[in-house]
Motif scaffolding. Structure first.
Motif, PDB file in Angstrom:
ATOM      1  N   ARG A   2       0.842  -1.193   0.000  1.00  0.00           N
ATOM      2  CA  ARG A   2       0.000   0.000   0.000  1.00  0.00           C
ATOM      3  C   ARG A   2       0.883   1.251   0.000  1.00  0.00           C
ATOM      4  NH1 ARG A   2       0.012   3.011   4.450  1.00  0.00           N
ATOM      5  NH2 ARG A   2      -0.208   2.176   6.547  1.00  0.00           N
ATOM      6  N   PRO A   3       0.358   2.374  -0.527  1.00  0.00           N
ATOM      7  CA  PRO A   3       1.173   3.591  -0.550  1.00  0.00           C
ATOM      8  C   PRO A   3       1.461   4.095   0.864  1.00  0.00           C
ATOM      9  CG  PRO A   3      -1.082   4.024  -1.306  1.00  0.00           C
ATOM     10  CD  PRO A   3      -0.975   2.542  -1.121  1.00  0.00           C
ATOM     11  N   ILE A   4       2.531   4.893   0.980  1.00  0.00           N
ATOM     12  CA  ILE A   4       2.877   5.500   2.275  1.00  0.00           C
ATOM     13  C   ILE A   4       1.880   6.623   2.540  1.00  0.00           C
ATOM     14  CG2 ILE A   4       4.651   6.811   3.512  1.00  0.00           C
ATOM     15  CD1 ILE A   4       6.734   5.333   1.712  1.00  0.00           C
ATOM     16  N   HIS A   5       1.264   6.581   3.718  1.00  0.00           N
ATOM     17  CA  HIS A   5       0.250   7.584   4.071  1.00  0.00           C
ATOM     18  C   HIS A   5       0.921   8.823   4.658  1.00  0.00           C
ATOM     19  CE1 HIS A   5      -3.429   4.681   4.379  1.00  0.00           C
ATOM     20  NE2 HIS A   5      -2.797   4.628   3.211  1.00  0.00           N
ATOM     21  N   ILE A   6       0.705   9.934   3.999  1.00  0.00           N
ATOM     22  CA  ILE A   6       1.382  11.184   4.375  1.00  0.00           C
ATOM     23  C   ILE A   6       0.400  12.157   5.023  1.00  0.00           C
ATOM     24  CG2 ILE A   6       2.601  13.236   3.487  1.00  0.00           C
ATOM     25  CD1 ILE A   6       4.261  10.902   2.797  1.00  0.00           C
ATOM     26  N   GLY A  27       3.455   5.631  -5.018  1.00  0.00           N
ATOM     27  CA  GLY A  27       3.837   5.086  -3.712  1.00  0.00           C
ATOM     28  C   GLY A  27       3.469   5.951  -2.513  1.00  0.00           C
ATOM     29  N   PHE A  28       2.837   7.103  -2.748  1.00  0.00           N
ATOM     30  CA  PHE A  28       2.439   7.972  -1.636  1.00  0.00           C
ATOM     31  C   PHE A  28       0.959   8.296  -1.730  1.00  0.00           C
ATOM     32  CE2 PHE A  28       6.821   9.214  -2.700  1.00  0.00           C
ATOM     33  CZ  PHE A  28       7.441   8.993  -1.484  1.00  0.00           C
ATOM     34  N   ARG A  29       0.335   8.475  -0.570  1.00  0.00           N
ATOM     35  CA  ARG A  29      -1.033   9.010  -0.568  1.00  0.00           C
ATOM     36  C   ARG A  29      -1.140  10.050   0.547  1.00  0.00           C
ATOM     37  NH1 ARG A  29      -5.146   4.643   0.175  1.00  0.00           N
ATOM     38  NH2 ARG A  29      -4.750   4.298  -2.032  1.00  0.00           N
ATOM     39  N   LYS A  68      -8.827   9.549  12.598  1.00  0.00           N
ATOM     40  CA  LYS A  68      -9.680   9.045  11.510  1.00  0.00           C
ATOM     41  C   LYS A  68      -8.971   8.112  10.533  1.00  0.00           C
ATOM     42  CE  LYS A  68     -12.502  13.219  11.235  1.00  0.00           C
ATOM     43  NZ  LYS A  68     -12.372  14.496  10.560  1.00  0.00           N
ATOM     44  N   THR A  69      -7.635   8.227  10.446  1.00  0.00           N
ATOM     45  CA  THR A  69      -6.924   7.459   9.410  1.00  0.00           C
ATOM     46  C   THR A  69      -5.528   7.072   9.896  1.00  0.00           C
ATOM     47  OG1 THR A  69      -6.178   7.518   7.120  1.00  0.00           O
ATOM     48  CG2 THR A  69      -6.040   9.577   8.294  1.00  0.00           C
ATOM     49  N   THR A  70      -4.923   6.102   9.218  1.00  0.00           N
ATOM     50  CA  THR A  70      -3.560   5.712   9.568  1.00  0.00           C
ATOM     51  C   THR A  70      -2.589   6.685   8.917  1.00  0.00           C
ATOM     52  OG1 THR A  70      -4.309   3.466   9.292  1.00  0.00           O
ATOM     53  CG2 THR A  70      -1.940   3.762   9.549  1.00  0.00           C
ATOM     54  N   VAL A  71      -1.666   7.221   9.705  1.00  0.00           N
ATOM     55  CA  VAL A  71      -0.650   8.119   9.158  1.00  0.00           C
ATOM     56  C   VAL A  71       0.710   7.435   9.312  1.00  0.00           C
ATOM     57  CG1 VAL A  71       0.503  10.341   9.445  1.00  0.00           C
ATOM     58  CG2 VAL A  71      -1.971  10.190   9.747  1.00  0.00           C
TER      59      VAL A  71
END
Ligand code: NAP
Length: 331
Positions: A2-6, A27-29, A68-71
């Motif tokens: 999965r892309p890296i969560h930024i 590769g990033f989101r 709310k989300t994974t960082v």
């Protein structure tokens, strides 16, 4: 994979450019954006960045997003002073999120702000994440790059770097920081307040000295205005004759009274012959010139993104660019 969560914190010109660059890369989101400027909060990130809507609303607090989300990593592009950023870095790191920041004073804070450096390092280790200060300068051109060149040397006597830039092609906050367009009196007043200067020469000097094993007795950072002798008109900007076009700043590091490190930073609107030059006096001597110099806005945003993968894989703690494996662009 999965892309890296930024998570982006700070959506000024640097943050906005990072958003645009991330969207162009694989590769990033971007999963969240934070800014304290009321003109930006509650607006769509894409709209602020002059892109189409991204369905990401800029929030005023990191906690709201993290719930709310994974960082995976936070890119913090807010301020230059460690005093102003330290609490926010502690807060993000305490949530178990690694940080890459363009805060100049975090590029090498071990000598200039040791108490903050230790505290950030301890918190990062406690929460098993890494923190990095990076950018074009400090973070690469005037510290890491000369350090890398010395790998070829049997001995090093002195390191000099000069970075000469035409500020007409830099972002507006940079032009403001170097006093472009001010009268001499306004320049002096802002200089006395400490708000008019390029931040980071002293941090670069300490990074170099640490890697050379040089124990500095003192450093200095002196700054002078560059005055337009005649009107300068370039890239839509106009500096009237007699007004300030930019800064001439010199950082020096001394060992036993001898000047071992000299960093010259010259940036003005319409500056002639921009270039970056590294000189190592040693065996062998090395001179390296980048004609035209590197555009600092593009480079800072690129290196911040390029450092992300490394910061996820290094041992926890406060890192400098000299601690990381070689950072490179990856497409
Ligand atoms: N290391 C390097 O080589 C390098 C190179 C380029 C830039 N930089 C640094 O990177 C930083 C960003 O540059 P920029 O030109 O984009 O700066 P900028 O125009 O000042 O934008 C920063 C943004 O962050 C916001 N902000 C400030 N403190 C915040 C906080 N605690 N939480 C959330 N948002 C906050 C600001 O809001 P307000 O406007 O309300 O304050 C502003 O919207 C600057 O410090 C710059 O000096 C470093």
């Amino acid at each position: 994979m999965r892309p890296i969560h930024i998570l982006q914190v700070g959506i000024g010109p640097v943050g906005q450019r990072i958003t645009r660059y991330i969207l162009q890369r694989q590769g990033f989101r971007i999963v969240g954006a934070v800014d304290k400027d009321p003109e930006k909060t509650d607006r769509d990130l894409g709209e602020i960045c002059a892109l189409g809507p991204l369905s990401l609303t800029v929030s005023e607090s990191v906690e709201r997003i993290v719930g709310k989300t994974t960082v995976d990593v936070a890119l913090v592009t807010t301020v230059s002073q460690i005093e102003e950023i330290a609490n926010q870095i502690q807060e993000i790191v305490s949530l178990g999120i690694p940080v890459v920041t363009t805060c100049e004073e975090l590029a090498y804070p071990w000598e200039t702000a040791p108490a903050h450096a230790r505290k950030i390092d301890e918190t990062a280790k406690k929460h098993k994440v890494a923190v990095l200060g990076t950018g074009v300068n400090p973070g690469f051109l005037m510290d890491l790059l000369p350090i890398c060149y010395t790998a070829l040397c049997q001995s090093v006597e002195k390191i000099s770097v000069s970075r000469i830039q035409d500020a007409a092609y830099r972002r507006v906050p940079f032009q403001k920081k170097i006093g472009a367009g001010l009268s001499l009196d306004e320049f002096e007043a802002k200089k006395q307040e400490g708000i008019l200067r390029h931040v980071g020469l002293t941090e670069s000097i300490h990074m170099i000295a640490a890697r050379m094993g040089w124990k500095l007795d003192r450093t200095e950072d002196v700054i002078f205005p560059i005055v337009a002798e005649q009107e300068r008109r370039i890239n839509g900007l106009k500096i009237e004759a007699g007004r300030v076009a930019g800064v001439h700043q010199v950082g020096r590091g001394f060992v036993n009274g001898e000047e071992k490190i000299t960093l010259l930073f010259k940036a003005s609107v319409g500056e002639k012959n921009p270039c970056d030059k590294i000189e190592i006096q040693g065996r062998p001597p090395i001179v390296s010139i980048i004609p035209g110099g590197v555009n600092g806005d593009i480079a800072t945003c690129a290196i911040t993104i390029n450092a992300v993968r490394h910061i996820l894989n290094v041992p926890p703690g406060l890192k400098t660019m000299a601690d990381l494996p070689v950072v490179s662009c990856f497409c």
